[in-house]
Each structure stands twice: as C-alpha cells, then as structure tokens.
Write a protein that holds these residues in place. Structure first.
Motif, PDB file in Angstrom:
ATOM      1  N   GLY A  12       0.770  -1.241   0.000  1.00  7.51           N
ATOM      2  CA  GLY A  12       0.000   0.000   0.000  1.00  7.51           C
ATOM      3  C   GLY A  12       0.796   1.282   0.000  1.00  7.51           C
ATOM      4  O   GLY A  12       0.256   2.354   0.286  1.00  7.51           O
ATOM      5  N   SER A  13       2.090   1.230  -0.365  1.00  5.00           N
ATOM      6  CA  SER A  13       2.890   2.457  -0.319  1.00  5.00           C
ATOM      7  C   SER A  13       2.595   3.388  -1.488  1.00  5.00           C
ATOM      8  O   SER A  13       2.840   4.587  -1.406  1.00  5.00           O
ATOM      9  CB  SER A  13       4.386   2.100  -0.335  1.00  5.00           C
ATOM     10  N   THR A  25       9.358  -1.806  -2.862  1.00  4.91           N
ATOM     11  CA  THR A  25       9.432  -0.345  -2.968  1.00  4.91           C
ATOM     12  C   THR A  25       9.740   0.309  -1.633  1.00  4.91           C
ATOM     13  O   THR A  25      10.026   1.509  -1.585  1.00  4.91           O
ATOM     14  CB  THR A  25       8.116   0.235  -3.528  1.00  4.91           C
ATOM     15  N   ALA A  26       9.678  -0.479  -0.532  1.00  8.43           N
ATOM     16  CA  ALA A  26      10.012   0.056   0.787  1.00  8.43           C
ATOM     17  C   ALA A  26      11.257  -0.584   1.377  1.00  8.43           C
ATOM     18  O   ALA A  26      11.813  -0.050   2.340  1.00  8.43           O
ATOM     19  CB  ALA A  26       8.837  -0.155   1.757  1.00  8.43           C
ATOM     20  N   ALA A  27      11.690  -1.734   0.808  1.00  6.88           N
ATOM     21  CA  ALA A  27      12.720  -2.490   1.515  1.00  6.88           C
ATOM     22  C   ALA A  27      13.855  -3.019   0.661  1.00  6.88           C
ATOM     23  O   ALA A  27      14.883  -3.419   1.209  1.00  6.88           O
ATOM     24  CB  ALA A  27      12.059  -3.670   2.252  1.00  6.88           C
ATOM     25  N   ALA A  28      13.728  -3.064  -0.645  1.00  3.42           N
ATOM     26  CA  ALA A  28      14.768  -3.666  -1.486  1.00  3.42           C
ATOM     27  C   ALA A  28      15.970  -2.746  -1.610  1.00  3.42           C
ATOM     28  O   ALA A  28      15.862  -1.516  -1.535  1.00  3.42           O
ATOM     29  CB  ALA A  28      14.214  -3.996  -2.869  1.00  3.42           C
ATOM     30  N   GLY A  29      17.126  -3.356  -1.845  1.00  2.00           N
ATOM     31  CA  GLY A  29      18.350  -2.581  -1.970  1.00  2.00           C
ATOM     32  C   GLY A  29      18.305  -1.571  -3.096  1.00  2.00           C
ATOM     33  O   GLY A  29      18.867  -0.472  -2.980  1.00  2.00           O
ATOM     34  N   TRP A  30      17.618  -1.919  -4.204  1.00  2.00           N
ATOM     35  CA  TRP A  30      17.593  -0.982  -5.334  1.00  2.00           C
ATOM     36  C   TRP A  30      16.857   0.302  -4.981  1.00  2.00           C
ATOM     37  O   TRP A  30      17.208   1.381  -5.462  1.00  2.00           O
ATOM     38  CB  TRP A  30      16.996  -1.631  -6.577  1.00  2.00           C
ATOM     39  N   ARG A  62      16.691   0.672   8.733  1.00  6.99           N
ATOM     40  CA  ARG A  62      15.750   0.321   9.802  1.00  6.99           C
ATOM     41  C   ARG A  62      14.312   0.332   9.279  1.00  6.99           C
ATOM     42  O   ARG A  62      13.509  -0.543   9.610  1.00  6.99           O
ATOM     43  CB  ARG A  62      15.896   1.302  10.971  1.00  6.99           C
ATOM     44  N   ARG A  63      13.992   1.328   8.437  1.00  8.21           N
ATOM     45  CA  ARG A  63      12.654   1.382   7.828  1.00  8.21           C
ATOM     46  C   ARG A  63      12.412   0.149   6.965  1.00  8.21           C
ATOM     47  O   ARG A  63      11.313  -0.433   6.986  1.00  8.21           O
ATOM     48  CB  ARG A  63      12.532   2.641   6.970  1.00  8.21           C
TER      49      ARG A  63
END
Length: 376
Positions: free
Chosen positions: A230-231, A245-250, A285-286
């Motif tokens: 839901g971002s 979209t909130a956590a991947a390295g890219w 951390r996010r």
C-alpha cells in the motif's frame, strides 16, 4: 551415515542403522563398486586385536557439484563437495539486463576457473545447481517473470548448462528457496519449520515446512517481494506499493543517491550503515520494519520456529534485524512468537551455495543410488 562420518565400519553401520547385519554386509560392496565410497586408511578409534575392520569414507569425487547464485548486481559461483562443502568460490558484478546468454557464459567461465582452483576437472562434475532471483516454475525449471526479468522469461537454462557439461543434471531454484534449504540442513537440522528471508537488491522468501522445502503448486511460494503493502510507489514489476518499494536494496540505493550518497549496490548500503550514517541507518531500519510487517503475516500463517535473514543487506546485521523484530513482535499473536527465533543467516553470504544442497540431495537420494547400483 558414511558421508557424515556417523558410522564408518560395518559394525558401526549395523548399530547406527538398526538394519540386519546381512543387509549392511552387502550394501557397502555395491557402493564401493559404484564409486560412492572408498576404503579409508586405518581403523577408527583404538587399535583392535587381529584383523582391522574395513573403514569406509565418502568418495568426494563422486559428488562434485558446480553451484551459482545470481543476484541483481552480482553473482557467486562455487565448486562443492556434498560432505566438505565449498572447495573454491568466486564472485563478480553482473548486469542481468544484458540477457541470459551473456551472463551465463560469464558464469560458465567462472565455473572453469573455480574447478582449476580446486584442482578438479570438468569430467568430475556430477551436477550443476543454479539459484535465480525470481520465480522458477517447478515443472520447466524456467524463469516465469515477464516483468522483472523480461529477457530471461522462459529461457531454457537447463539446456544451456547441460549442453556444456555433457548432459549432466541441472537443478534450478529460486535463490531464497535454495538458501532456506541449505540453512535448515546445515545449521538448523532439528528445526522442521523455518522461514528464510533473502534481503538484498531484491526481496524474497523461502519456507521450510515439516522439514521439506515448500514450493507451492507451481513453485512460486515465498515470492514476497511483490506483495502489495500500500505504499503507492512504483515497483520494477509494473505494480505499485510492492514490499520491494520500501525495503529492497535498489530502492534504498536510489533514495540514498537522491540524498547525495554514492550508493549503487547492497555492499555500498552496508558499508554506509557500518559507518553510522544516520540517513542510511534510518532507511535500513525502515526497510527492516517493512519486511517485518510481511514476516508477521507469514508467522501467523506458517508458524515457523526460526526466521533467518540472509542476502547482502543482512550484513547490516542488527540495524536491519531490529526493524524486523520490532514489526514481528508488535503484530504477531503471542503464541506464534513465544519460541520464535529471528536471526541473521548462520551461513552468511554463502547460504545459497554451501553444499549445493538441492543437487546433492537428489544425487545421493536412496532411489537415485539404488538406480545407479541397479544399472551396474
């Protein structure tokens, strides 16, 4: 039992297996003739009176496996002995968008290099194992992701390596699932329910259920990176709001470049995290909290006793894990987390390569050994 050195003589095998002595007397002869085992030097333990017992050892050359793990920004290769683990390894940067043939020729060249490094020849290789950063269709062994790996979509990877290695078996699997299998077999053998999270330039998961790799009906079980959180941010898969979209390295690297940091790879992100850069620490951390939100859902559904986090971003260690733990323990039911352990991968960056577990389990499965013996 011989491979793991739990028993190395006929008497030890009888005691350890509980099989009839006649069975144990006959079986090693076939294994010796087929080259699975060899005679070891001397007798284990204290010296005995009279004729020394025959000592058996696993024949390491009977199970040499080439393994490769592809990531979005780098790849690793290794030559593996199912008993001793990695004998030689190498890694290099990669651009998956350059297409499968270009990348796989590089991988195969590295295979030759690590074989030379280990003092082995291509003729001694029994199988090839390949971990891929996308969903692998179980029935075909092909990448089935037309959006994230469009140039690899349904490319026949098995044929590519089989053609170059005299038709030997080629085993393909999603990288997180390979990591899960190796981690459980090598580091958590008494744990039947484990969840591996592969956190790197992409995000993926690998579940072990009741001691077995859980692939689902077609092979896409554990594909968590593109679940909608839901971002609203656009994802490389073509959708919006995916976990990646909130956590991947890219995404982290892209956000850091917008802040003036030179970050292109997961290794860059980890290096900046270890330097204590507050912007990087905050973003990692996010990312951990976002991953933890998904893991909390999986903990509620699968109820694993261990969640282990691997991949390049896992080298950020407690910065990433703290965010994951924060979300999991806040969102999960008390019973599901009562005995839950959340840790980084005990195999580290080699989790997807160590032992080439998928290939070795197929090569050394009882039915495969029986078939080999019956053909002699």
């Amino acid at each position: 039992m011989i491979r793991n050195q739990r028993a190395r003589t006929r008497s030890e095998l009888v005691r350890a297996s509980g099989m009839a002595r006649a069975t144990v007397e006959n079986r090693p002869t076939g294994l010796l003739e087929a080259g699975y085992i060899v005679y070891g030097a001397g007798s284990p333990g204290a010296a005995s009176v009279g004729r020394p017992a025959e000592v058996f050892e696993f024949n390491h050359k009977s199970g040499i496996i080439l393994a490769a793990e592809l990531g979005l920004d780098h790849y690793q290769v290794a030559v593996n002995d199912p008993a001793a683990g990695i004998l030689a390894a190498a890694d290099a940067p990669v651009d998956l968008d350059s297409g499968p043939e270009h990348v796989l020729w590089q991988v195969d060249d590295r295979f030759t290099a690590v074989l030379d490094q280990a003092g082995l020849s291509a003729a001694e290789v029994r199988a090839v194992e390949l971990g891929l950063p996308g969903p692998v269709e179980t029935s075909t062994g092909r990448i089935n992701s037309p959006t994230t790996m469009s140039k690899w979509y349904k490319f026949d990877l098995r044929a590519f390596f089989a053609d170059r290695h005299d038709g030997i078996p080629v085993f393909l699997e999603n990288d997180a699932q390979l990591m899960a299998l190796s981690e459980q077999r090598k580091r958590w053998p008494d744990t039947d329910n484990l969840l591996m999270i592969n956190a790197g330039m992409s995000i993926d998961g690998g579940p072990i259920h009741n001691g077995r790799l859980f692939r689902g009906s077609l092979g896409s079980a554990g594909d968590i990176g593109h679940l909608d959180r839901g971002s609203g941010r656009p994802c490389r898969c073509g959708n919006t709001g995916s976990l990646e979209t909130a956590a991947a390295g890219w995404v982290i690297a892209r956000d850091l470049r917008s802040l003036g940091r030179d970050a292109r790879t997961a290794a860059d992100i980890v290096a900046l995290t270890r330097e204590g850069d507050p912007d990087v620490v905050g973003l990692v951390r996010r990312a951990g909290r976002a991953i933890g939100d998904v893991v909390a859902d999986l903990v509620g559904v699968l109820n694993p006793s261990v969640v282990t986090v691997g991949g390049a971003l896992a080298e950020a260690r407690e910065t990433l894990l703290a965010g994951i733990r924060e979300s999991v323990y806040a969102r999960s039911q008390p019973l599901a987390t009562r005995d839950l352990q959340i840790s980084y991968s005990l195999l580290g960056g080699d989790a997807g390569l160590t032992g080439a577990t998928l290939a070795s389990e197929h090569l050394l499965a009882p039915e495969a050994v029986d078939a080999q013996l019956s053909n002699r």
